[in-house]
Write an enzyme that holds these catalytic residues in place. Structure first.
Site, PDB file in Angstrom:
ATOM      1  N   GLU B  70       2.561  43.357  88.109  1.00 55.63           N
ATOM      2  CA  GLU B  70       2.945  44.755  87.846  1.00 55.63           C
ATOM      3  C   GLU B  70       3.512  44.924  86.444  1.00 55.63           C
ATOM      4  O   GLU B  70       3.220  45.890  85.741  1.00 55.63           O
ATOM      5  CB  GLU B  70       3.952  45.237  88.891  1.00 55.63           C
ATOM      6  CG  GLU B  70       3.353  45.547  90.245  1.00 55.63           C
ATOM      7  CD  GLU B  70       3.096  44.300  91.095  1.00 55.63           C
ATOM      8  OE1 GLU B  70       3.497  43.190  90.679  1.00 55.63           O
ATOM      9  OE2 GLU B  70       2.479  44.438  92.164  1.00 55.63           O
ATOM     10  N   HIS B 139       8.642  47.000 101.523  1.00 53.47           N
ATOM     11  CA  HIS B 139       7.466  47.851 101.293  1.00 53.47           C
ATOM     12  C   HIS B 139       7.684  49.256 101.835  1.00 53.47           C
ATOM     13  O   HIS B 139       6.746  49.956 102.138  1.00 53.47           O
ATOM     14  CB  HIS B 139       6.212  47.240 101.948  1.00 53.47           C
ATOM     15  CG  HIS B 139       5.797  45.935 101.361  1.00 53.47           C
ATOM     16  ND1 HIS B 139       6.440  44.756 101.638  1.00 53.47           N
ATOM     17  CD2 HIS B 139       4.819  45.617 100.461  1.00 53.47           C
ATOM     18  CE1 HIS B 139       5.867  43.760 100.982  1.00 53.47           C
ATOM     19  NE2 HIS B 139       4.874  44.263 100.244  1.00 53.47           N
TER      20      HIS B 139
END
Lengths: 388, 337
Positions: B70, B139
């Site tokens: 990321e 998440h």
């Protein structure tokens, strides 16, 4: 013997006095001359002083109560003294819960609900609405969580309350209302008006203010001196209508109309004709300050013989005042402003002010009123003779 | 240009997923400097299938599958943005913002300012928020407040297909870094999307439902929680206004405050953790600018201040529900059940 604290009679026709608040509490040690409580008569709010040294006890009047004059509302106990029997009973037998709610207690706290204690629970919106509707949040009943006052409570209580939305009209305001109504109804008024050149009045004030002790002299002070001097020459204007006859007064006492938060009040500069300007200014400053602080004593508002009402500071050009009975005349003063006037056939700019005199026609006729106004005008436009 | 679509011939019903896909396709078509980069964005079409078909039309050079890094792709995206491209970086889960904070906070948010205005960073980051998907504590977070806290970043929280499309298109065209959070549970939510070049300006709230008694300010999927509560309360004769800020940076204070002043009661619902979250900022705006119009305290609901549990039973307890919002509204009205 314990010394009684009584509800005093401060005025001739006063029957009751309202206990505004206790300054000292039950059980407090007090010194003679110290303020004990605040009371309100129809004219003024006054602090009542301790009549003796000792401990305050046996308080039997609640804040907000109207009490007949002459009644004892508490006692000052010297060392070793006890409360008189009649008061001491409930205090000595607190276990007897039959004692009435207003019975004095011995723990020093007042029996009334402390209004300044906890903040009233109210939503911001309710507070704003109450303010806009002229309602006191303390007077409303809340139905919200924890009894909080919400907007709906204000709206619900506003409709029926509109007529009585101001139950708190003070005695001073009621007195003013009664007296204005009575004067307008009973006194045959007439009005004389004149525009005066204020050039010399202005320069007099500007000059005198440079002198030590005169820094705070106002136009009103100068007008008090001017009016007092004019009244010396025209005692008829200083007179009064009483029992179907004109009565002359012994002294010249000039009142000043003062707008306070709760009412219009007229403190009086006594013997204004005999006072030097500095003393007039001091007296007027002191009276106005105390009027605003609700600290006037009855004597401060008594025995006026003539009144000055000055609305110049509000930008008023000219107005007519209602005679302050039993006086015979009142002077209404407008603002001083540079205006165009004719001087020797030419337009010129001069500071001018319009004064208007209202008279009680039973005491003063038009001709005498006009002569007084002429004297007054001459003194305003050329006060040289008064300047010391 | 932040003006409503110039040509509106009608509207079609789309899911949020379709609306996002359309927005990206339209911008890729319109502007050759636009490209997508992220994990599984090409062949896989994204775990939530939002991007299906894009690689077929625009090819692997404009819809780029990246390694699992990321920080790397965000840094790459920022560099591309500074040098003239309009990249859309896909961060699959909002939880992974933690990995790109330096690129976003210290670099993207600052570069225009620190270069004295000579550099621009027209970078769009698409990511997700929201719990209730049984995805576990790493998440399921809603971290949009982290980004909104930083001057120089814009934050979109679409709640409908039309807003998802219009905000994303505006974000891509904006010269500043914009982070668009999509609720991962909402991709199948349907709604009408105006035809044509539909844009929603950044910084303009939307009243999703008009009402008189209580305002619920809600973001993202919480708008639907609020609308559901409003429907429930309507049966009790209570009229609820639902206001959706749509972007929390910039924030359309005026619309929020106007509604608060109208109803006098405000509940803020946002899926970030309740403490120190977006809900606190929204509540503060109301307290500052609508104080004298409030008839009750401003209430807020966020996710419980706990890691989002994996257990479905527990997870469902952590996020605001229509029932709890409705109960709060009744309490504010002094009609507690």
């Amino acid at each position: 013997m314990p010394t009684e604290v009584i509800m005093p009679a401060l005025g001739m026709a006063q029957e009751t006095g309202k206990l505004v608040r206790w300054i000292k509490n039950e059980g407090d040690t007090v010194t003679k001359g110290e303020p004990l409580m605040e009371i309100e008569t129809d004219k003024v709010t006054v602090e009542i002083e301790a009549p003796a040294n000792g401990v305050l006890g046996g308080i039997s009047a609640a804040e907000g109560e109207d009490i007949p004059v002459g009644r004892a509302v508490a006692y000052v106990l010297a060392a070793g003294e006890d409360l008189p029997q009649v008061v001491a009973v409930p205090a000595a037998a607190p276990v007897q819960s039959a004692a009435p709610a207003v019975a004095p207690t011995t723990n020093g706290s007042s029996t009334t609900v402390e209004p300044s204690g906890r903040r009233v629970l109210a939503s911001p919106k309710a507070r704003r609405l109450a303010r806009e509707h002229g309602l006191r949040i303390e007077d409303l009943k809340g139905t919200g969580p924890h009894g909080a006052i919400q907007a709906a409570d204000v709206v619900a209580q506003d409709a029926p309350r509109v007529a009585s939305a101001q139950p708190v009209t003070s005695n001073a305001w009621k007195t003013m209302a009664d007296r204005m109504q009575q004067s307008w109804r009973d006194v045959p008024h007439f009005f004389l008006e004149r525009e005066l050149d204020a050039t010399r009045l202005n320069s007099w004030r500007d000059m005198i203010r440079r002198r030590p002790g005169y820094e705070k002299v106002t136009h009103t002070d100068l007008l008090i001196v001017v009016c007092a001097a004019a009244l010396v020459e025209h005692p008829r204007v200083n007179a009064t209508w009483r029992d179907g006859a004109v009565q002359y007064q012994d002294s010249i006492n000039v009142g000043i109309a003062v707008a306070t938060e709760e009412s219009l009040i007229v403190p009086v500069v006594h013997g204004a004709d005999r006072l030097e300007l500095k003393a007039v200014a001091q007296s007027r400053g002191d009276l106005v300050a105390r009027a605003r602080d609700r600290k006037l004593r009855p004597a401060d508002v008594s025995d006026g013989t003539f009144t000055i009402s000055n609305l110049g500071m509000f930008g008023v050009d000219a107005f007519h005042a209602i005679v302050n009975t039993p006086q015979a005349a009142i002077l209404a003063v407008g603002r001083i402003l540079d205006r165009i006037v004719a001087v020797d056939g030419e337009p010129a700019v001069r500071p001018t002010m319009t004064v208007s005199l209202s008279f009680d026609h039973r005491v003063v006729d038009g001709a005498e009123g006009a002569r007084f106004l002429d004297t007054l005008a001459a003194l305003v436009e050329e006060p040289a003779g008064l300047v010391r | 240009m932040s003006s409503p679509s110039a040509v509106v011939t009608g509207a079609r019903e789309l899911t949020i997923s379709q609306a996002v896909n359309e927005a990206l396709a339209e911008e890729l078509r319109r502007d050759p400097t636009v490209f997508l980069i992220g994990e599984d964005v090409a062949e896989a079409g994204h775990p939530f299938k939002v991007l299906s078909g894009l690689v077929d039309e625009f090819g692997p050079e404009r819809v780029i599958d990246s390694p699992i890094s990321e920080a790397g792709i965000t840094g790459l995206g920022l560099g591309a943005a500074i040098t003239g491209m309009r990249p859309v970086v896909d961060i699959m889960f909002g939880d992974f913002l933690t990995l790109i904070m330096d690129q976003v906070v210290n670099q993207a948010a600052k570069i225009h300012y620190m270069s004295g205005g000579s550099l621009k960073a027209p970078l769009t980051i698409r990511t997700t928020l929201g719990a209730s998907r049984r995805s576990g504590a790493q998440h399921s977070q809603s971290l949009h407040a982290w980004v909104a806290h930083i001057p120089g970043l814009k934050v979109c929280l679409p709640s409908t297909p039309a807003d998802a499309k219009g905000l994303l298109k505006s974000a891509i065209r904006d010269d500043n870094p914009v982070v668009v959070f999509e609720d991962k549970m909402m991709y199948t939510v349907k709604g009408l999307v105006p035809d044509g070049d539909h844009l929603v300006p950044l910084g303009l709230a939307d009243v999703k439902r008009e009402g008189e008694d209580v305002t619920v300010i809600a973001t993202s999927s919480m708008v639907h929680v609020a609308l559901s509560a409003a429907g429930e309360l309507e049966r009790d004769g209570i009229s609820v206004e639902v206001v959706d800020p749509r972007t929390i940076a910039p924030l359309d204070r005026a619309t929020l405050v106007a509604s608060a002043r109208k109803t006098g009661r405000v509940i803020v619902v946002d899926e970030g953790h309740q403490s120190y979250g977006a809900s606190a900022e929204l509540a503060a705006v109301i307290a500052e600018d609508a104080f004298w119009y409030l008839d009750a305290p401003v209430m807020r609901f966020g996710a419980m201040d706990v890691p989002i549990p994996f257990s479905p039973v527990l997870e469902d307890q952590t996020v605001p529900t229509p029932e709890r919002v409705a109960e709060a509204a009744l309490r504010l009205l002094g009609k507690g059940r």
